[in-house]
Each structure stands twice: as structure tokens, then as C-alpha cells.
Design an enzyme around this catalytic site. Structure first.
Site, PDB file in Angstrom:
ATOM      1  CE  LYS A 241       3.731  -3.641  -4.968  1.00 52.21           C
ATOM      2  NZ  LYS A 241       3.102  -2.334  -4.864  1.00 52.21           N
TER       3      LYS A 241
ATOM      4  CD  GLU B  51      -4.229  -0.055  -0.200  1.00 52.62           C
ATOM      5  OE1 GLU B  51      -3.045  -0.043   0.175  1.00 52.62           O
ATOM      6  OE2 GLU B  51      -4.689  -0.978  -0.871  1.00 52.62           O
TER       7      GLU B  51
HETATM    8  N1  PLP Z   1      -0.650  -0.328  -0.690  1.00 56.67           N
HETATM    9  C1  PLP Z   1      -0.418  -0.243  -1.997  1.00 56.67           C
HETATM   10  C2  PLP Z   1      -1.572  -0.012  -2.893  1.00 56.67           C
HETATM   11  C3  PLP Z   1       0.892  -0.357  -2.490  1.00 56.67           C
HETATM   12  O1  PLP Z   1       1.139  -0.249  -3.799  1.00 56.67           O
HETATM   13  C4  PLP Z   1       1.946  -0.568  -1.589  1.00 56.67           C
HETATM   14  C5  PLP Z   1       3.313  -0.717  -2.084  1.00 56.67           C
HETATM   15  O2  PLP Z   1       3.830  -1.770  -2.232  1.00 56.67           O
HETATM   16  C6  PLP Z   1       1.660  -0.654  -0.230  1.00 56.67           C
HETATM   17  C7  PLP Z   1       0.348  -0.532   0.182  1.00 56.67           C
HETATM   18  C8  PLP Z   1       2.737  -0.888   0.760  1.00 56.67           C
HETATM   19  O3  PLP Z   1       3.158  -2.215   0.762  1.00 56.67           O
HETATM   20  P1  PLP Z   1       4.611  -2.607   1.200  1.00 56.67           P
HETATM   21  O4  PLP Z   1       4.803  -2.080   2.578  1.00 56.67           O
HETATM   22  O5  PLP Z   1       4.606  -4.093   1.179  1.00 56.67           O
HETATM   23  O6  PLP Z   1       5.544  -2.003   0.229  1.00 56.67           O
HETATM   24  C1  COI Z   2       6.088   0.163  -3.277  1.00 58.17           C
HETATM   25  O1  COI Z   2       6.011   0.815  -2.242  1.00 58.17           O
HETATM   26  O2  COI Z   2       6.971  -0.672  -3.468  1.00 58.17           O
HETATM   27  C2  COI Z   2       5.125   0.316  -4.341  1.00 58.17           C
HETATM   28  O3  COI Z   2       5.068  -0.531  -5.181  1.00 58.17           O
HETATM   29  C3  COI Z   2       4.281   1.493  -4.398  1.00 58.17           C
HETATM   30  C4  COI Z   2       4.296   2.120  -5.732  1.00 58.17           C
HETATM   31  C5  COI Z   2       3.180   3.099  -5.749  1.00 58.17           C
HETATM   32  C6  COI Z   2       5.605   2.756  -6.047  1.00 58.17           C
END
Ligand code: PLP
Ligand code: COI
Length: 341
Positions: free
Chosen positions: A184, A220
């Protein structure tokens, strides 16, 4: 408790400045103890590593008010672990896990009046991040860093809440094989901006990215992983080394299998097979589960049988069970709920 006077039900996914944030600095090889402060602004040298070479990583999680009035977060230990992986890939010193969990607790407690009430439809989004602060001009890692956590009350990520989305298969790639798609890092989002602005201008809600090497497999979106449901009710999610390991997706696979008794598969998903799926959804902290009704590839439409007016039935059960666990209506698996007290 003295909740802020905010129109919780009409919040979008935006920045609303709250009172307190957590700050810790890395200097001379160590993270300091960290403090909660009121200052929302950062003063940086013009040559700071983050400004020149984008050395920054972040996380996203939420605080919820449960049905019985507790404030909780969801699996923050996994955010700590993922932040550590992101740090290692960008040569940033890892922020200690115990201190990460403590910082989340402190910052949520300090902003408890901004945690939206149970049933309001809003949540408190928590954004931890780290960036290189000292001057860096030759391409190399910074030596000093700042870790911060701020919070902001948010509503749904996609306008229209749970209305099915229309996606465009992006002409751009998001992540290279052996690149940084699995962490991230701010740089992954900077490079998605042109693609998302273009998609929005063309009337789409989001982009579907394909694998950069062959452009035949589903990866994704810019901010969420995919879940598909087959016509015989198996929940399928793409497996790839270049997507972010979504905590929501990993949790939903457990919910599907253990709570709903469904078959689950994490495997490569070929773009050619998605026309055969019954339902499609995007999952993430911000997106929760957002249903997808249609995917358009160079003018060719794939319309899911679940349609454009409602979530598909299995997506809906997943959504209700996950949010039920997060809001304390349904018993959570051991260790999933981290109470703030
Ligand atoms: N994929 C991306 C590119 C993201 O920015 C996020 C957000 O955090 C997710 C997937 C989903 O991850 P999570 O379920 O840990 O928030
Ligand atoms: C999240 O879901 O926490 C993210 O960081 C996604 C972002 C595109 C807001």
C-alpha cells in the site's frame, strides 16, 4: 459522550478534519514514543524524501460503534502486518506492531466524539501513514521518517451507496509483475489517477485492471479487490502476487465458508470467464462490498444477472454478515474485534 453535530447520514467519503492525530518520528535509527497532537499541518524541508521520490506508505481501517455502544476496530493487527510489508519494500523502517495498535487506540479515543453513532451508516475512517522527511536528492532511502494517524468520519466510498457500479476495463496497467502492486504505497495510487479521471469522464465508476504481463487475468480496481459468485454459488476471488492482500476480502472468504457454508476459491480468474459469473462485487475497507452490475471492455458489455438495481443475493448475505460482525450484531471469530477503551 458528546457527539459532534455532523449530518452522519449524508457524509460522503471525504476529509473532515477531526481534533486529534498521532505523531511519531524516526531519527537516529529509532521511532520515538509518539504523541497525540492537535496540529493537522506538517512542515517539511523542500527536499524531503517523500516530496522527491514518493517514499510513503499507508493503511486504512475503520472504527465502528456497535449495537451495544462500544467503539471497535476490525482486525487492526493485519493492518500493522501489511504496513510492515509495505515499509520493507520501500526501505522504510518498520513501525512496531504494538505501537501501531496503541496509536490506533489513542487516536480513536481522542476523537471518540467523531465516531458515528450505531445505525447512522457512517464510520470513522483511520489513516495511518509513514513518509520520508529529511532532504534526499540522490536516489536513496531517507534517514528520517514521520508516522502519523488521522481520522475522518466517512459515508459510502461510492456515491449511491449500494447501487451496482459500472466498471471499465482499463487501458492502463496498475502493477507490474515483481513490482509494488501488493503493498500500500502512495505511488500505486498516483499512477492510477489518470486512469480513474479518464474512466469517470467516460461515465464509469471504477476501473478493472488486468494483469500487466498477459492482460488476460483479472487483478483488482484502484482501491478494492474483486469477489465473484458463480451460478452454483461458489465465491471466487482472484489470486495474484500483484494485488493488495485486502483484509476485507480475506475476512469475507472466511465469512463465506464458515458463516454461510459456501464453497470458496482463491485462484487465477481469466477475464474470459467473468461473463459466466452470477454476481460481482468490490471489497475493501472503504468500499465494504460494493456490487458491480456491468463491466465494459472496449465497448463490449458484460452484464451480471444480478442487474443494475440491487446487490446480488449472495453479495448481500456477505455484506450483511460482515457488517453484522463489525457492528457487534453477529459473533466475530476470535481476535477479529479490537475494542477501544
Ligand atoms: N486493493 C487496493 C488497491 C486498496 O487500496 C484497498 C484498500 O485498502 C483494497 C484492495 C482493500 O483492502 P482492505 O480490505 O484491506 O481495505
Ligand atoms: C481503503 O479501503 O482503506 C483504501 O485505502 C482505499 C482507498 C482507495 C480509499
Amino acid at each position: 459522550m458528546d457527539k459532534k453535530n455532523i449530518d452522519w447520514a449524508n457524509l460522503g467519503f471525504g476529509y473532515v478534519q477531526t481534533e486529534k492525530r498521532y505523531v511519531s518520528n524516526f531519527k537516529n535509527g529509532a521511532w520515538d514514543n509518539g504523541v497525540v497532537t492537535e496540529d493537522a499541518n506538517i512542515v517539511l524541508n523542500e527536499c524531503a524524501g517523500v516530496l522527491q521520490y514518493a517514499q510513503t506508505v499507508f493503511e486504512g481501517l475503520k472504527a465502528y460503534t456497535t449495537e451495544d455502544g462500544r467503539i471497535v476496530t476490525f482486525r487492526p493487527d493485519l493492518n500493522a502486518d501489511r504496513l510492515a510489508e509495505s515499509c520493507k519494500r520501500l526501505e522504510i523502517p518498520v513501525f512496531p506492531k504494538e505501537q501501531f495498535l496503541e496509536s490506533i487506540k489513542e487516536v480513536v479515543k481522542a476523537n471518540k466524539d467523531y465516531v458515528p453513532p450505531y445505525g447512522s451508516g457512517a464510520t470513522l475512517y483511520i489513516r495511518p501513514y509513514i513518509f520520508g522527511t529529511n532532504p534526499v536528492i540522490g536516489v536513496k532511502p531517507a534517514e528520517e521518517y514521520q508516522y502519523r494517524v488521522f481520522t475522518t468520519p466517512v459515508g459510502p466510498y461510492f456515491k449511491g451507496g449500494v447501487k451496482p457500479l459500472t466498471l471499465k476495463v482499463s487501458d492502463f496497467d496498475r502493477a507490474a509483475p515483481h513490482g509494488t502492486g501488493h503493498i500500500k504505497a502512495g505511488l500505486n495510487y498516483a499512477m492510477s489517477l489518470h486512469a480513474i479521471v479518464t474512466a469517470h469522464e467516460e461515465g464509469y465508476d471504477e476501473n478493472m485492471y488486468l494483469d500487466a504481463a498477459t492482460r488476460t487475468k483479472v487483478e483488482e480496481t484502484g482501491g478494492a479487490n474483486f469477489l465473484f459468485v458463480t451460478k452454483d454459488n461458489t465465491v471466487v476471488t482472484p489470486k495474484s502476487n500483484s494485488i493488495l492482500p485486502s483484509i476485507t476480502r480475506r475476512s469475507l472468504m472466511v465469512v463465506a465458508e464458515k458463516y454461510l457454508g459456501l464453497k470458496v476459491e482463491e485462484r487465477e480468474v481469466h477475464f474470459d470467464e467473468i461473463k459466466d459469473f452470477a454476481e460481482c462485487g468490490l471489497c475493501g475497507t472503504a468500499a465494504v462490498i460494493s456490487p458491480v452490475g456491468k463491466i465494459v471492455n472496449k465497448g463490449e458489455e458484460i452484464c451480471f444477472p444480478s442487474g443494475m438495481s440491487e446487490m446480488g443475493p449472495t453479495t448481500k448475505k456477505l455484506y450483511e454478515t460482515l457488517t453484522g460482525i463489525q457492528m457487534g450484531r453477529i459473533e466475530a471469530p476470535e481476535g477479529w474485534i479490537f475494542e477501544i477503551k
